[in-house]
Every structure is written in structure tokens, then in C-alpha cells.
Scaffold this motif. Structure first.
Motif, PDB file in Angstrom:
ATOM      1  N   LEU A 143       0.825  -1.071  -0.038  1.00 54.92           N
ATOM      2  CA  LEU A 143      -0.017  -0.034  -0.055  1.00 54.92           C
ATOM      3  C   LEU A 143       0.825   1.159   0.114  1.00 54.92           C
ATOM      4  O   LEU A 143       0.517   2.308  -0.519  1.00 54.92           O
ATOM      5  N   HIS A 144       2.005   1.076   0.617  1.00 56.25           N
ATOM      6  CA  HIS A 144       2.905   2.361   0.705  1.00 56.25           C
ATOM      7  C   HIS A 144       3.343   2.452  -0.734  1.00 56.25           C
ATOM      8  O   HIS A 144       3.432   3.650  -1.268  1.00 56.25           O
ATOM      9  N   LEU A 145       3.802   1.620  -1.414  1.00 56.59           N
ATOM     10  CA  LEU A 145       4.463   1.614  -2.923  1.00 56.59           C
ATOM     11  C   LEU A 145       3.248   1.966  -3.771  1.00 56.59           C
ATOM     12  O   LEU A 145       3.616   2.863  -4.503  1.00 56.59           O
ATOM     13  N   LEU A 146       2.057   1.347  -3.881  1.00 56.35           N
ATOM     14  CA  LEU A 146       1.299   1.591  -4.896  1.00 56.35           C
ATOM     15  C   LEU A 146       0.539   2.750  -4.566  1.00 56.35           C
ATOM     16  O   LEU A 146      -0.016   3.255  -5.860  1.00 56.35           O
ATOM     17  N   LEU A 159      -5.731  -4.527   9.570  1.00 52.22           N
ATOM     18  CA  LEU A 159      -5.662  -5.745   8.637  1.00 52.22           C
ATOM     19  C   LEU A 159      -5.951  -7.052   9.437  1.00 52.22           C
ATOM     20  O   LEU A 159      -4.731  -7.604   9.734  1.00 52.22           O
ATOM     21  N   PRO A 160      -6.953  -7.413  10.038  1.00 50.39           N
ATOM     22  CA  PRO A 160      -6.947  -8.514  10.834  1.00 50.39           C
ATOM     23  C   PRO A 160      -6.738  -9.710  10.056  1.00 50.39           C
ATOM     24  O   PRO A 160      -6.701  -9.838   8.548  1.00 50.39           O
ATOM     25  N   TYR A 161      -6.716 -11.102  10.445  1.00 47.99           N
ATOM     26  CA  TYR A 161      -6.366 -12.198   9.873  1.00 47.99           C
ATOM     27  C   TYR A 161      -7.507 -12.425   8.724  1.00 47.99           C
ATOM     28  O   TYR A 161      -8.538 -12.333   9.109  1.00 47.99           O
ATOM     29  N   GLY A 162      -7.152 -12.881   7.504  1.00 50.54           N
ATOM     30  CA  GLY A 162      -8.116 -13.061   6.510  1.00 50.54           C
ATOM     31  C   GLY A 162      -8.599 -11.722   5.668  1.00 50.54           C
ATOM     32  O   GLY A 162      -9.571 -12.007   5.035  1.00 50.54           O
ATOM     33  N   VAL A 163      -8.163 -10.565   6.206  1.00 51.49           N
ATOM     34  CA  VAL A 163      -8.786  -9.626   5.493  1.00 51.49           C
ATOM     35  C   VAL A 163      -8.175  -9.368   3.778  1.00 51.49           C
ATOM     36  O   VAL A 163      -7.282  -9.913   3.876  1.00 51.49           O
ATOM     37  N   LEU A 164      -9.128  -8.724   3.093  1.00 48.82           N
ATOM     38  CA  LEU A 164      -8.891  -8.879   1.605  1.00 48.82           C
ATOM     39  C   LEU A 164      -8.890  -7.581   1.311  1.00 48.82           C
ATOM     40  O   LEU A 164     -10.036  -6.605   1.555  1.00 48.82           O
ATOM     41  N   VAL A 165      -7.642  -6.931   0.774  1.00 51.78           N
ATOM     42  CA  VAL A 165      -7.644  -5.458   0.070  1.00 51.78           C
ATOM     43  C   VAL A 165      -7.694  -5.669  -1.359  1.00 51.78           C
ATOM     44  O   VAL A 165      -6.605  -6.085  -1.979  1.00 51.78           O
ATOM     45  N   SER A 166      -8.473  -5.195  -2.035  1.00 51.71           N
ATOM     46  CA  SER A 166      -8.559  -5.425  -3.425  1.00 51.71           C
ATOM     47  C   SER A 166      -8.105  -3.713  -4.283  1.00 51.71           C
ATOM     48  O   SER A 166      -8.572  -2.894  -3.742  1.00 51.71           O
ATOM     49  N   LEU A 167      -7.154  -4.098  -5.019  1.00 46.70           N
ATOM     50  CA  LEU A 167      -6.686  -2.570  -5.634  1.00 46.70           C
ATOM     51  C   LEU A 167      -6.879  -2.871  -7.293  1.00 46.70           C
ATOM     52  O   LEU A 167      -6.876  -3.842  -7.837  1.00 46.70           O
ATOM     53  N   ARG A 168      -6.857  -1.599  -7.950  1.00 42.07           N
ATOM     54  CA  ARG A 168      -6.593  -1.682  -9.360  1.00 42.07           C
ATOM     55  C   ARG A 168      -5.359  -0.828  -9.664  1.00 42.07           C
ATOM     56  O   ARG A 168      -4.987  -0.082  -9.137  1.00 42.07           O
ATOM     57  N   GLY A 172       3.963  -0.153 -14.571  1.00 38.45           N
ATOM     58  CA  GLY A 172       4.823   0.667 -15.392  1.00 38.45           C
ATOM     59  C   GLY A 172       6.136   1.031 -14.699  1.00 38.45           C
ATOM     60  O   GLY A 172       6.298   0.138 -13.688  1.00 38.45           O
ATOM     61  N   ASP A 173       6.997   1.863 -14.772  1.00 38.53           N
ATOM     62  CA  ASP A 173       8.246   2.116 -14.319  1.00 38.53           C
ATOM     63  C   ASP A 173       7.825   2.393 -12.786  1.00 38.53           C
ATOM     64  O   ASP A 173       8.696   1.855 -11.861  1.00 38.53           O
ATOM     65  N   LYS A 174       6.853   3.138 -12.564  1.00 33.24           N
ATOM     66  CA  LYS A 174       6.656   3.582 -10.944  1.00 33.24           C
ATOM     67  C   LYS A 174       4.991   3.203 -10.994  1.00 33.24           C
ATOM     68  O   LYS A 174       4.087   3.887 -11.129  1.00 33.24           O
ATOM     69  N   PRO A 175       4.823   1.920 -10.683  1.00 34.54           N
ATOM     70  CA  PRO A 175       3.115   1.426 -10.360  1.00 34.54           C
ATOM     71  C   PRO A 175       2.438   2.447  -9.452  1.00 34.54           C
ATOM     72  O   PRO A 175       2.762   2.727  -8.597  1.00 34.54           O
ATOM     73  N   SER A 176       1.234   2.341  -9.863  1.00 28.82           N
ATOM     74  CA  SER A 176       0.414   3.167  -9.114  1.00 28.82           C
ATOM     75  C   SER A 176      -0.959   2.112  -8.817  1.00 28.82           C
ATOM     76  O   SER A 176      -1.278   1.357  -9.439  1.00 28.82           O
ATOM     77  N   ALA A 177      -1.796   2.627  -7.653  1.00 25.76           N
ATOM     78  CA  ALA A 177      -2.995   1.665  -7.470  1.00 25.76           C
ATOM     79  C   ALA A 177      -3.988   2.648  -7.095  1.00 25.76           C
ATOM     80  O   ALA A 177      -3.714   3.578  -6.397  1.00 25.76           O
ATOM     81  N   GLN A 178      -5.527   2.062  -6.883  1.00 27.91           N
ATOM     82  CA  GLN A 178      -6.316   2.760  -6.246  1.00 27.91           C
ATOM     83  C   GLN A 178      -7.051   1.464  -5.475  1.00 27.91           C
ATOM     84  O   GLN A 178      -7.235   0.221  -6.052  1.00 27.91           O
ATOM     85  N   ILE A 179      -7.312   1.660  -4.293  1.00 22.88           N
ATOM     86  CA  ILE A 179      -7.964   0.854  -3.282  1.00 22.88           C
ATOM     87  C   ILE A 179      -9.509   0.600  -3.903  1.00 22.88           C
ATOM     88  O   ILE A 179     -10.206   1.600  -3.956  1.00 22.88           O
ATOM     89  N   VAL A 180      -9.981  -0.490  -4.305  1.00 20.52           N
ATOM     90  CA  VAL A 180     -11.371  -0.635  -4.684  1.00 20.52           C
ATOM     91  C   VAL A 180     -12.145  -1.316  -3.713  1.00 20.52           C
ATOM     92  O   VAL A 180     -13.404  -1.292  -3.821  1.00 20.52           O
ATOM     93  N   GLY A 181     -11.611  -1.745  -2.640  1.00 18.40           N
ATOM     94  CA  GLY A 181     -12.371  -2.671  -1.568  1.00 18.40           C
ATOM     95  C   GLY A 181     -11.470  -3.190  -0.487  1.00 18.40           C
ATOM     96  O   GLY A 181     -10.636  -3.552  -0.735  1.00 18.40           O
ATOM     97  N   ILE A 182     -11.963  -3.025   0.938  1.00 17.11           N
ATOM     98  CA  ILE A 182     -11.518  -3.732   1.897  1.00 17.11           C
ATOM     99  C   ILE A 182     -12.508  -4.838   2.502  1.00 17.11           C
ATOM    100  O   ILE A 182     -13.644  -4.109   2.766  1.00 17.11           O
ATOM    101  N   TYR A 183     -12.231  -5.803   2.492  1.00 13.16           N
ATOM    102  CA  TYR A 183     -13.387  -6.826   2.896  1.00 13.16           C
ATOM    103  C   TYR A 183     -12.888  -7.538   4.305  1.00 13.16           C
ATOM    104  O   TYR A 183     -11.737  -8.501   4.117  1.00 13.16           O
TER     105      TYR A 183
END
Length: 184
Positions: A143-146, A159-168, A172-183
Motif C-alpha cells: 500500500l505504501h508503494l502503490l 488488517l485482521p487475519y483473513g482481510v482482503l484488500v482489492s486494488l486496481r 509501469g516504471d512506477k506502478p500506482s494503484a487505487q483501493i477498490v475494496g477492503i473486506y
């Protein structure tokens, strides 16, 4: 580049919960594995990647064919590894949480080393829908990097055991992301 789905799944409950388990290879509980399998049921991923530690690997292999990548391991807590937080000098633990680069665990890994190896692991991902079964520290490093979260802000994520974090993810050279869900 075209974005791809990246799902980060923290391993299920281990048989020794609540410990500083970096390199400690503690088994997961059957319920912990089942919780991870349920989280991944409808993701439609093409690839499953896992840390090599059994608490993550067992869940990943129960989900499907798995590529093992030790770069997704938890931070190495050195002399504190396997201990409950109340077994560690509280002042040293506070210094670590405040600045894990300047005050890593004795004989352990600093935050920037964890970030560097997770960065290498992210760079190695093919841009296809992917599930990574990993650990809380490695997920925070991703999450820090993206997403650009500062290290101190990452402790605000539960971030409890079994948590799912979904990203888009935009590769690229410096990948980036958007959080689309935390379950949880």
C-alpha cells in the motif's frame, strides 16, 4: 498501460495468534484457511501468489495452483520473532512502531528492506488478475508503494487475519494503484 486487479489477502488465523511472527513458520488454523478460501471464492483471478511461510502458503494452495514467492514474507522481527508484544521491552517496541527504519527489532529487518523486497515482488507480477496471500507488514508495504501512504499512516489500517484488500493497479516504471475494496 491497462490496469489489472490485484487482491492482497492476509493469511488466516495462525495457531499462535497475537505474536510478532515474521519468519516464525507457524501453521494456520483450519478455520483460518477456510476464511481465506471464502474471501477468494468469487475473485476470478488468473494467478495466485503466496509467501513461502505455511500460514500463507496453506491458504493459497487451498485456493488454487500457487506460485511461491518469499519476497511476500512478513517483516523479520529478529530477536522478537515469535514473541507476544508484552514479552518485548515496551520502550523498544514504541520506538520501532514510531520509526521502524531507525529502530528495527534487534537482529531484525528494517522497514525499508521490507519495502524493497515487496517492490521487487510487485515488479515481478504479470499484469493479470492476481491474488497474493501474504502478511500484514507486506500488505502495508504494498500500500505504501502503490498508493503512496506514508509509513506512519499505514498503522491506521486494521488488517485482521483473513482481510482482503482489492486494488486496481496501473503497471509501469512506477506502478500506482487505487483501493477498490477492503473486506474484513
Amino acid at each position: 498501460m491497462t490496469p489489472f486487479a490485484l487482491h492482497l489477502l492476509r493469511h488466516g488465523a495462525p495457531v499462535l495468534p497475537g505474536r510478532l511472527m515474521g519468519r516464525t513458520d507457524c501453521a494456520p488454523t483450519p478455520d483460518g484457511i477456510a476464511a481465506c478460501v471464502a474471501q477468494a471464492a468469487d475473485l476470478g483471478v488468473e494467478r495466485v501468489v503466496s509467501s513461502d511461510l505455511q500460514r500463507a502458503r496453506a491458504a493459497a494452495e487451498a485456493i488454487g495452483p500457487t506460485t511461491i514467492d518469499p519476497r511476500w514474507r512478513e517483516l523479520d522481527f529478529g530477536d522478537w520473532d515469535g514473541l507476544a508484544p508484552d514479552q518485548v521491552d515496551s520502550n523498544a517496541l514504541v520506538r520501532f512502531w514510531e520509526d521502524p527504519d531507525a529502530s528495527p527489532p534487534p537482529e531484525g529487518e528494517c522497514w525499508s528492506s521490507l519495502v524493497a523486497r515487496v517492490s521487487d515482488a510487485i515488479d515481478a507480477l504479470a499484469p493479470v488478475p492476481t491474488l497474493v496471500v501474504s502478511h500484514g507488514g507486506a500488505m502495508r508495504a504494498a500500500l505504501h508503494l502503490l498508493c503512496g501512504f506514508e509509513q506512519r499512516r499505514l498503522w491506521a489500517f486494521d488488517l485482521p487475519y483473513g482481510v482482503l484488500v482489492s486494488l486496481r493497479v496501473w503497471p509501469g516504471d512506477k506502478p500506482s494503484a487505487q483501493i477498490v475494496g477492503i473486506y474484513p
